[in-house]
Design a protein around this motif. Sequence first.
Motif, PDB file in Angstrom:
ATOM      1  N   GLY A  34       0.796  -1.222   0.000  1.00 31.79           N
ATOM      2  CA  GLY A  34       0.000   0.000   0.000  1.00 31.79           C
ATOM      3  C   GLY A  34       0.827   1.270   0.000  1.00 31.79           C
ATOM      4  N   TYR A  35       2.074   1.198   0.500  1.00 34.17           N
ATOM      5  CA  TYR A  35       2.925   2.391   0.496  1.00 34.17           C
ATOM      6  C   TYR A  35       3.474   2.680  -0.893  1.00 34.17           C
ATOM      7  N   GLY A  36       3.560   1.663  -1.731  1.00 34.24           N
ATOM      8  CA  GLY A  36       4.048   1.861  -3.093  1.00 34.24           C
ATOM      9  C   GLY A  36       5.505   2.259  -3.177  1.00 34.24           C
ATOM     10  N   ARG A  37       6.297   1.883  -2.176  1.00 37.27           N
ATOM     11  CA  ARG A  37       7.708   2.256  -2.144  1.00 37.27           C
ATOM     12  C   ARG A  37       8.596   1.014  -2.066  1.00 37.27           C
ATOM     13  N   PRO A  38       9.815   1.087  -2.601  1.00 39.49           N
ATOM     14  CA  PRO A  38      10.736  -0.043  -2.475  1.00 39.49           C
ATOM     15  C   PRO A  38      11.031  -0.359  -1.009  1.00 39.49           C
ATOM     16  N   VAL A  39      11.354  -1.623  -0.734  1.00 39.87           N
ATOM     17  CA  VAL A  39      11.537  -2.095   0.640  1.00 39.87           C
ATOM     18  C   VAL A  39      12.836  -2.897   0.733  1.00 39.87           C
ATOM     19  N   VAL A  40      13.504  -2.790   1.873  1.00 39.19           N
ATOM     20  CA  VAL A  40      14.593  -3.706   2.205  1.00 39.19           C
ATOM     21  C   VAL A  40      14.143  -4.527   3.407  1.00 39.19           C
ATOM     22  N   PHE A  41      14.191  -5.850   3.262  1.00 42.33           N
ATOM     23  CA  PHE A  41      13.815  -6.773   4.330  1.00 42.33           C
ATOM     24  C   PHE A  41      15.074  -7.286   5.027  1.00 42.33           C
ATOM     25  N   LEU A  42      14.981  -7.483   6.332  1.00 45.07           N
ATOM     26  CA  LEU A  42      16.095  -8.043   7.084  1.00 45.07           C
ATOM     27  C   LEU A  42      15.580  -8.774   8.312  1.00 45.07           C
ATOM     28  N   GLY A  43      16.423  -9.609   8.902  1.00 41.63           N
ATOM     29  CA  GLY A  43      16.069 -10.313  10.117  1.00 41.63           C
ATOM     30  C   GLY A  43      15.836 -11.791   9.896  1.00 41.63           C
ATOM     31  N   ASP A  44      15.734 -12.535  11.006  1.00 39.73           N
ATOM     32  CA  ASP A  44      15.581 -13.989  10.893  1.00 39.73           C
ATOM     33  C   ASP A  44      14.186 -14.405  10.450  1.00 39.73           C
ATOM     34  N   GLY A  45      13.279 -13.436  10.306  1.00 36.53           N
ATOM     35  CA  GLY A  45      11.965 -13.748   9.750  1.00 36.53           C
ATOM     36  C   GLY A  45      11.976 -13.833   8.238  1.00 36.53           C
ATOM     37  N   VAL A  46      13.076 -13.385   7.600  1.00 38.68           N
ATOM     38  CA  VAL A  46      13.145 -13.394   6.141  1.00 38.68           C
ATOM     39  C   VAL A  46      13.202 -14.807   5.565  1.00 38.68           C
ATOM     40  N   PRO A  47      14.111 -15.687   6.030  1.00 35.30           N
ATOM     41  CA  PRO A  47      14.187 -17.018   5.422  1.00 35.30           C
ATOM     42  C   PRO A  47      12.872 -17.787   5.453  1.00 35.30           C
ATOM     43  N   VAL A  48      12.137 -17.693   6.553  1.00 30.57           N
ATOM     44  CA  VAL A  48      10.886 -18.455   6.664  1.00 30.57           C
ATOM     45  C   VAL A  48       9.750 -17.786   5.888  1.00 30.57           C
ATOM     46  N   SER A  49       9.921 -16.516   5.524  1.00 35.47           N
ATOM     47  CA  SER A  49       8.858 -15.779   4.823  1.00 35.47           C
ATOM     48  C   SER A  49       9.208 -15.476   3.375  1.00 35.47           C
ATOM     49  N   ARG A  50      10.379 -15.880   2.948  1.00 36.23           N
ATOM     50  CA  ARG A  50      10.871 -15.440   1.637  1.00 36.23           C
ATOM     51  C   ARG A  50       9.962 -15.890   0.494  1.00 36.23           C
ATOM     52  N   GLU A  51       9.440 -17.093   0.567  1.00 40.00           N
ATOM     53  CA  GLU A  51       8.558 -17.576  -0.496  1.00 40.00           C
ATOM     54  C   GLU A  51       7.306 -16.710  -0.589  1.00 40.00           C
ATOM     55  N   ARG A  52       6.744 -16.349   0.574  1.00 41.52           N
ATOM     56  CA  ARG A  52       5.558 -15.482   0.582  1.00 41.52           C
ATOM     57  C   ARG A  52       5.898 -14.091   0.041  1.00 41.52           C
ATOM     58  N   ILE A  53       7.057 -13.577   0.414  1.00 44.12           N
ATOM     59  CA  ILE A  53       7.470 -12.264  -0.068  1.00 44.12           C
ATOM     60  C   ILE A  53       7.599 -12.271  -1.588  1.00 44.12           C
ATOM     61  N   ASP A  54       8.274 -13.296  -2.108  1.00 41.92           N
ATOM     62  CA  ASP A  54       8.458 -13.398  -3.556  1.00 41.92           C
ATOM     63  C   ASP A  54       7.124 -13.486  -4.297  1.00 41.92           C
TER      64      ASP A  54
ATOM     65  N   GLU B 176       3.942 -12.479  -3.006  1.00 41.47           N
ATOM     66  CA  GLU B 176       2.903 -11.508  -2.672  1.00 41.47           C
ATOM     67  C   GLU B 176       3.354 -10.046  -2.700  1.00 41.47           C
ATOM     68  N   CYS B 177       4.634  -9.788  -2.656  1.00 41.35           N
ATOM     69  CA  CYS B 177       5.092  -8.395  -2.601  1.00 41.35           C
ATOM     70  C   CYS B 177       5.074  -7.789  -4.001  1.00 41.35           C
ATOM     71  N   THR B 178       4.332  -6.718  -4.187  1.00 41.15           N
ATOM     72  CA  THR B 178       4.174  -6.118  -5.507  1.00 41.15           C
ATOM     73  C   THR B 178       5.048  -4.877  -5.705  1.00 41.15           C
ATOM     74  N   VAL B 179       5.711  -4.425  -4.653  1.00 41.09           N
ATOM     75  CA  VAL B 179       6.625  -3.286  -4.786  1.00 41.09           C
ATOM     76  C   VAL B 179       8.052  -3.822  -4.929  1.00 41.09           C
ATOM     77  N   PRO B 180       8.974  -3.038  -5.486  1.00 37.58           N
ATOM     78  CA  PRO B 180      10.369  -3.498  -5.576  1.00 37.58           C
ATOM     79  C   PRO B 180      10.937  -3.768  -4.183  1.00 37.58           C
ATOM     80  N   TYR B 181      11.741  -4.802  -4.051  1.00 39.03           N
ATOM     81  CA  TYR B 181      12.295  -5.145  -2.741  1.00 39.03           C
ATOM     82  C   TYR B 181      13.647  -5.810  -2.901  1.00 39.03           C
ATOM     83  N   VAL B 182      14.432  -5.732  -1.832  1.00 35.22           N
ATOM     84  CA  VAL B 182      15.712  -6.425  -1.750  1.00 35.22           C
ATOM     85  C   VAL B 182      15.815  -7.025  -0.356  1.00 35.22           C
ATOM     86  N   PHE B 183      16.716  -7.988  -0.211  1.00 33.06           N
ATOM     87  CA  PHE B 183      17.005  -8.575   1.090  1.00 33.06           C
ATOM     88  C   PHE B 183      18.379  -8.095   1.533  1.00 33.06           C
ATOM     89  N   ALA B 184      18.478  -7.620   2.761  1.00 29.31           N
ATOM     90  CA  ALA B 184      19.755  -7.127   3.270  1.00 29.31           C
ATOM     91  C   ALA B 184      20.790  -8.248   3.251  1.00 29.31           C
TER      92      ALA B 184
END
Length: 235
Positions: A152-172, A174-182
Amino acid sequence: MKLLGIESASLTASAAIWEDDMVIAEYTVNHKKTHSQTLLPMIDEIVQMTETDLKTLDAIAVSGGPGSFTGLRIGSATAKGLGLALEKPLIHVPTLDAMAYEHFGTDRLICPMLDARREQVYCGIYEFHDEFRIIKGQAALGILELLKELNGYGRPVVFLGDGVPVSRERIDRECTVPYVFAPSFACRQRAGAVAALGAAYFLQGKTETAEEHKPEYLRMSQAERERQKKQEESL
């Protein structure tokens, strides 16, 4: 200003000394050892290496949660014990705030995530381009709910933390804005960031006594949830 920083909210154990606007020592271990085994020896090591007299500390900054219930209790008990013994104030630094604080200078939204299990993450949304700003404070959310909000923010995002590995499939998916993983070196907690943000809070007068300090869990532990369920079933 001289601070001791303590981080123990999840698997990472970390201690740091902040003096004169810089981290002069930091000891971080991201390995399967209990924080009760590591924190005090780590603090002792950096104190010895820097020849720091703990009595000269202005305060103790502690990562205050959310995160592992056991890890937070160990970090809290360590900080409270030192605070009482040294008669020093504590600085409660929200864990996710400190994680986001490591990412200065990015135009992206910063989204630290800790695995909360049960398809949830502890998360927050921040930006740190010129000034550090909390857009959404710490919360326990379902990963899909978080991604919907970020979209909803419509802005690029950087994800980090130990929640990333377990959520990465969902992020890939469902996330519609540009994103990177730290990258790995900027993805987990650091006591240096706790101390640095703690220094800013200290200047703002955001301190507490050792007696007042308590971790911020955001939700009940598994044992508490099971006890509540049994109580409700018995009614």
